[in-house]
Design a protein around this motif. Structure first.
Motif, PDB file in Angstrom:
ATOM      1  N   SER A 192      17.590 -26.842  92.498  1.00  0.00           N
ATOM      2  CA  SER A 192      16.833 -26.306  93.625  1.00  0.00           C
ATOM      3  C   SER A 192      16.751 -24.781  93.530  1.00  0.00           C
ATOM      4  CB  SER A 192      17.498 -26.704  94.938  1.00  0.00           C
ATOM      5  OG  SER A 192      18.804 -26.161  95.021  1.00  0.00           O
ATOM      6  N   ASP A 193      15.932 -24.177  94.379  1.00  0.00           N
ATOM      7  CA  ASP A 193      15.817 -22.725  94.396  1.00  0.00           C
ATOM      8  C   ASP A 193      17.112 -22.098  94.904  1.00  0.00           C
ATOM      9  OD1 ASP A 193      13.210 -22.813  93.485  1.00  0.00           O
ATOM     10  OD2 ASP A 193      12.363 -22.926  95.511  1.00  0.00           O
ATOM     11  N   PRO A 194      17.426 -20.873  94.454  1.00  0.00           N
ATOM     12  CA  PRO A 194      18.656 -20.218  94.896  1.00  0.00           C
ATOM     13  C   PRO A 194      18.668 -19.971  96.401  1.00  0.00           C
ATOM     14  CG  PRO A 194      17.706 -19.100  92.994  1.00  0.00           C
ATOM     15  CD  PRO A 194      16.680 -20.067  93.480  1.00  0.00           C
ATOM     16  N   ARG A 195      19.837 -20.031  96.990  1.00  0.00           N
ATOM     17  CA  ARG A 195      19.992 -19.720  98.414  1.00  0.00           C
ATOM     18  C   ARG A 195      20.228 -18.218  98.592  1.00  0.00           C
ATOM     19  NH1 ARG A 195      24.034 -24.444 100.771  1.00  0.00           N
ATOM     20  NH2 ARG A 195      22.684 -26.243 100.297  1.00  0.00           N
ATOM     21  N   PRO A 196      19.826 -17.673  99.742  1.00  0.00           N
ATOM     22  CA  PRO A 196      20.097 -16.244 100.001  1.00  0.00           C
ATOM     23  C   PRO A 196      21.597 -15.974 100.061  1.00  0.00           C
ATOM     24  CG  PRO A 196      18.434 -17.106 101.513  1.00  0.00           C
ATOM     25  CD  PRO A 196      19.030 -18.293 100.808  1.00  0.00           C
ATOM     26  N   SER A 197      22.004 -14.820  99.565  1.00  0.00           N
ATOM     27  CA  SER A 197      23.403 -14.403  99.598  1.00  0.00           C
ATOM     28  C   SER A 197      23.551 -13.203 100.519  1.00  0.00           C
ATOM     29  CB  SER A 197      23.879 -14.025  98.188  1.00  0.00           C
ATOM     30  OG  SER A 197      23.779 -15.121  97.311  1.00  0.00           O
ATOM     31  N   LEU A 198      24.644 -13.172 101.272  1.00  0.00           N
ATOM     32  CA  LEU A 198      24.929 -12.064 102.175  1.00  0.00           C
ATOM     33  C   LEU A 198      25.775 -11.024 101.446  1.00  0.00           C
ATOM     34  CD1 LEU A 198      24.632 -11.053 105.115  1.00  0.00           C
ATOM     35  CD2 LEU A 198      26.825 -12.167 105.597  1.00  0.00           C
ATOM     36  N   ARG A 199      25.354  -9.770 101.511  1.00  0.00           N
ATOM     37  CA  ARG A 199      26.085  -8.704 100.811  1.00  0.00           C
ATOM     38  C   ARG A 199      26.014  -7.410 101.610  1.00  0.00           C
ATOM     39  NH1 ARG A 199      22.144  -6.555  95.852  1.00  0.00           N
ATOM     40  NH2 ARG A 199      20.603  -5.555  97.212  1.00  0.00           N
ATOM     41  N   LEU A 200      26.873  -6.477 101.228  1.00  0.00           N
ATOM     42  CA  LEU A 200      26.807  -5.124 101.791  1.00  0.00           C
ATOM     43  C   LEU A 200      25.575  -4.417 101.248  1.00  0.00           C
ATOM     44  CD1 LEU A 200      30.529  -3.942 101.510  1.00  0.00           C
ATOM     45  CD2 LEU A 200      29.288  -4.419 103.626  1.00  0.00           C
ATOM     46  N   VAL A 201      24.920  -3.610 102.093  1.00  0.00           N
ATOM     47  CA  VAL A 201      23.806  -2.800 101.623  1.00  0.00           C
ATOM     48  C   VAL A 201      24.365  -1.742 100.670  1.00  0.00           C
ATOM     49  CG1 VAL A 201      21.968  -1.215 102.294  1.00  0.00           C
ATOM     50  CG2 VAL A 201      22.504  -3.197 103.739  1.00  0.00           C
ATOM     51  N   PRO A 202      23.853  -1.648  99.433  1.00  0.00           N
ATOM     52  CA  PRO A 202      24.418  -0.701  98.459  1.00  0.00           C
ATOM     53  C   PRO A 202      24.455   0.748  98.934  1.00  0.00           C
ATOM     54  CG  PRO A 202      22.933  -2.248  97.377  1.00  0.00           C
ATOM     55  CD  PRO A 202      22.796  -2.489  98.841  1.00  0.00           C
ATOM     56  N   SER A 203      23.491   1.140  99.756  1.00  0.00           N
ATOM     57  CA  SER A 203      23.433   2.529 100.222  1.00  0.00           C
ATOM     58  C   SER A 203      24.117   2.746 101.565  1.00  0.00           C
ATOM     59  CB  SER A 203      21.965   2.976 100.329  1.00  0.00           C
ATOM     60  OG  SER A 203      21.261   2.121 101.222  1.00  0.00           O
ATOM     61  N   SER A 220      27.596   1.085 103.488  1.00  0.00           N
ATOM     62  CA  SER A 220      28.690   0.114 103.491  1.00  0.00           C
ATOM     63  C   SER A 220      28.973  -0.452 104.875  1.00  0.00           C
ATOM     64  CB  SER A 220      29.964   0.764 102.924  1.00  0.00           C
ATOM     65  OG  SER A 220      30.340   1.879 103.733  1.00  0.00           O
ATOM     66  N   ASN A 221      28.296   0.047 105.904  1.00  0.00           N
ATOM     67  CA  ASN A 221      28.480  -0.459 107.262  1.00  0.00           C
ATOM     68  C   ASN A 221      27.401  -1.470 107.664  1.00  0.00           C
ATOM     69  OD1 ASN A 221      30.780   1.188 107.835  1.00  0.00           O
ATOM     70  ND2 ASN A 221      29.410   2.944 108.117  1.00  0.00           N
TER      71      ASN A 221
END
Length: 225
Positions: free
Chosen positions: A120-131, A133-134
């Protein structure tokens, strides 16, 4: 003890260790205990034996040799009460025996395929915004283009009827993987390819020397690159 008749009918992976979880008290605890757990012991406390030869990885205590399930005649799981010859295991003893030839010539041709086209298609992943960190963001990574092809064959038969038999099995595995990544620095998309190849080979000769004595010469290889 799992014999080839049952092995052929049950769901399994490509390696003989995937059969072990069918035994009572055995679980695949990769996250918690590092692999196969027998009666609550960690994965590094087991011993692995193929055709009577020790194949336990000396560093990790895990299985140190790949043996394709299509080449397996029997898998035994000893969880307690095993004899002194299996000393050094505080978990369990996993012993596999490869198939042997019979008085009739028999063989198999087979192939296995898996790949990204079947996923199946990849699921969205939750991550910190690179620019920042909050802050958090959802990002969907591109699907890797990969496939695994495993053609194989087995052949067994008599060298001398009722006295000696041979068996050979060959099953290479080819797995190319393409990953495309777009650089934040220049915005250019670049594709890199990883190629993995494993050569699975099993061969043996079995001889009935007398009414009470049987001898076997066995070879198993699973070199990878």
């Amino acid at each position: 003890s799992l014999r080839d008749e049952a092995i052929a009918k049950m769901p399994k992976g490509r390696d003989f260790t995937s059969l072990v979880t069918q035994a009572p008290g055995v679980n695949a605890e990769n996250a918690k205990l590092g692999g196969i757990s027998i009666d609550g012991a960690s994965a590094g406390e087991n011993r692995y034996i193929i055709d009577g030869a020790e194949t336990t990885n000396l560093q990790s205590g895990l299985s140190g040799k790949t043996l394709i399930t299509d080449f397996v005649d029997e898998v035994q799981v000893k969880s307690s009460g095993y004899t002194a010859e299996f000393g050094g295991a505080t978990g369990g003893v996993i012993s596999a025996v490869t198939r042997s030839g019979t008085n009739a010539f028999r063989g198999d041709l087979f192939t296995y395929y898996s790949g990204s086209s079947l996923n199946s298609d990849p699921r969205p992943s939750l991550r910190l915004v690179p620019s920042n960190s909050n802050a958090m963001e959802y990002v969907t990574y591109a699907k890797d283009e990969e496939h695994t092809l495993e053609p194989g064959l087995t052949l067994g038969g008599p060298i001398k009827k009722d006295k000696a038999w041979f068996f050979i099995g060959y099953n290479p595995s080819f797995r190319p993987l393409d990953r495309t990544v777009t650089s934040r620095a220049d915005g250019i998309a670049r594709t890199k390819t990883q190629k993995f190849t494993r050569q699975n080979l099993t061969a043996n000769i079995t001889s009935q020397l007398s009414d009470k004595t049987r001898a076997r010469l066995a070879f198993t290889s699973s070199g990878s690159k």
